[in-house]
Design an enzyme around this catalytic site. Structure first.
Site, mmCIF file in Angstrom:
data_model
loop_
_atom_site.group_PDB
_atom_site.id
_atom_site.type_symbol
_atom_site.label_atom_id
_atom_site.label_comp_id
_atom_site.label_asym_id
_atom_site.label_seq_id
_atom_site.Cartn_x
_atom_site.Cartn_y
_atom_site.Cartn_z
ATOM 1 N N LYS A 50 14.412 5.583 -10.783
ATOM 2 C CA LYS A 50 13.437 5.290 -9.732
ATOM 3 C C LYS A 50 13.648 4.427 -8.616
ATOM 4 C CE LYS A 50 8.696 5.721 -9.179
ATOM 5 N NZ LYS A 50 7.045 5.006 -9.671
ATOM 6 N N PHE A 55 4.339 6.609 -13.124
ATOM 7 C CA PHE A 55 2.599 6.525 -13.522
ATOM 8 C C PHE A 55 2.579 7.980 -11.920
ATOM 9 C CE2 PHE A 55 1.854 4.122 -9.551
ATOM 10 C CZ PHE A 55 3.121 4.000 -9.069
ATOM 11 N N ASP A 86 0.974 -1.142 0.242
ATOM 12 C CA ASP A 86 -0.162 0.067 0.422
ATOM 13 C C ASP A 86 1.062 0.944 -0.216
ATOM 14 O OD1 ASP A 86 -3.263 0.462 0.099
ATOM 15 O OD2 ASP A 86 -2.988 1.384 1.739
HETATM 16 P P1 IMP Z 1 -3.025 1.738 -3.895
HETATM 17 O O1 IMP Z 1 -2.822 0.900 -4.569
HETATM 18 O O2 IMP Z 1 -3.741 1.957 -2.780
HETATM 19 O O3 IMP Z 1 -1.482 1.469 -3.030
HETATM 20 O O4 IMP Z 1 -2.498 3.400 -4.548
HETATM 21 C C1 IMP Z 1 -0.926 3.509 -4.445
HETATM 22 C C2 IMP Z 1 -1.846 4.852 -5.139
HETATM 23 O O5 IMP Z 1 -0.523 6.286 -4.740
HETATM 24 C C3 IMP Z 1 -0.978 5.445 -6.974
HETATM 25 O O6 IMP Z 1 -2.733 4.876 -7.585
HETATM 26 C C4 IMP Z 1 -0.928 6.985 -7.095
HETATM 27 O O7 IMP Z 1 -1.510 7.794 -7.261
HETATM 28 C C5 IMP Z 1 -0.102 6.537 -6.020
HETATM 29 N N1 IMP Z 1 1.605 6.690 -6.012
HETATM 30 C C6 IMP Z 1 2.230 5.246 -5.125
HETATM 31 N N2 IMP Z 1 3.397 5.148 -5.845
HETATM 32 C C7 IMP Z 1 3.457 5.830 -6.330
HETATM 33 C C8 IMP Z 1 5.017 6.234 -7.505
HETATM 34 O O8 IMP Z 1 6.075 5.500 -7.063
HETATM 35 N N3 IMP Z 1 4.822 7.343 -8.250
HETATM 36 C C9 IMP Z 1 3.777 7.482 -7.994
HETATM 37 N N4 IMP Z 1 2.632 7.487 -7.807
HETATM 38 C C10 IMP Z 1 2.834 6.711 -6.693
#
Ligand code: IMP
Length: 196
Positions: free
Chosen positions: A173, A150, A67
């Site tokens: 990255k 992204f 997460d």
């Molecule tokens: P999750 O899928 O619930 O962990 O949501 C994470 C969200 O945080 C993603 O959809 C992105 O909007 C943002 N996010 C997390 N890691 C990154 C990254 O490495 N780059 C850019 N956005 C990120």
């Protein structure tokens, strides 16, 4: 050794896949017909455990869940656990960037950090999950720049590099990001746990 990745995000799967030990095979939960659970936690760690448990229960495989999100102290930690849906349930990356840029208009403090927590559960009832976490410090740029990565990458600027995350190659990255750091730690702990 086969693991289910409790994520439907292909970008994350690619980032995670290249950083795991070579003999670890990662299968996306959606390729096994598993839907994402509702993330009812109020913290990143709670949501990661919900995801890992759900994936392991549904597949019978050991699971890895992440997460992650972007936290902006000036906005009291927002978008935080709501990073993916900051501008609404169906928000695109562009919608989220626009909302964040307007929330920070005139802000005196543009510092931000990406946060990532990773959880490995051997089974859904594993009482001893492996948990690693990391932060990647930066600031929110006034204008987006770059076309790699992204999410918030085009407006997450790393002052020491003078670049946004979207201007870095995936290798660059991975070597410094929140996910890269948390994964390097997880990878070491997994190698220890599954040493033959
Ligand atoms: P999750 O899928 O619930 O962990 O949501 C994470 C969200 O945080 C993603 O959809 C992105 O909007 C943002 N996010 C997390 N890691 C990154 C990254 O490495 N780059 C850019 N956005 C990120």
């Amino acid at each position: 050794m086969k693991f289910v990745l409790a994520s439907g995000n292909q970008h994350k799967a690619e980032e995670i896949g290249v950083l795991l030990p070579a003999h670890f095979e990662l299968v996306l939960q959606k390729d096994l017909g598993v839907e994402s659970p509702i993330e009812t936690g109020t913290t990143f760690i709670e949501n990661a455990i919900i995801k890992a448990k759900h994936a392991s229960l549904a597949t019978g495989l050991p699971a890895i869940a992440d997460d992650s999100g972007l936290c902006v102290p000036f906005l009291s930690g927002d978008p935080g656990i709501y990073s993916a849906r900051y501008a609404g349930p169906e928000a695109t990356d562009t919608d989220n960037l626009l909302k964040l840029r307007s929330a920070l208009e005139g802000a005196s403090d543009r510092r931000a950090f990406f946060y990532c927590v990773l959880v490995h559960m051997e089974a859904a009832e594993d009482p001893t999950p492996i948990i690693t976490e990391a932060r990647w410090e930066g600031e929110i740029a006034h204008e987006p720049s770059g076309d790699q990565g992204f999410g918030y990458d085009p407006i997450f600027r790393i002052p020491s590099l003078g670049k946004t995350a979207a201007e870095l190659s995936s290798e660059q990255k991975n070597s410094i990001s929140h996910r890269g750091q948390a994964l390097a730690a997880l990878s070491g702990l997994l190698s220890d746990r599954y040493a033959t």
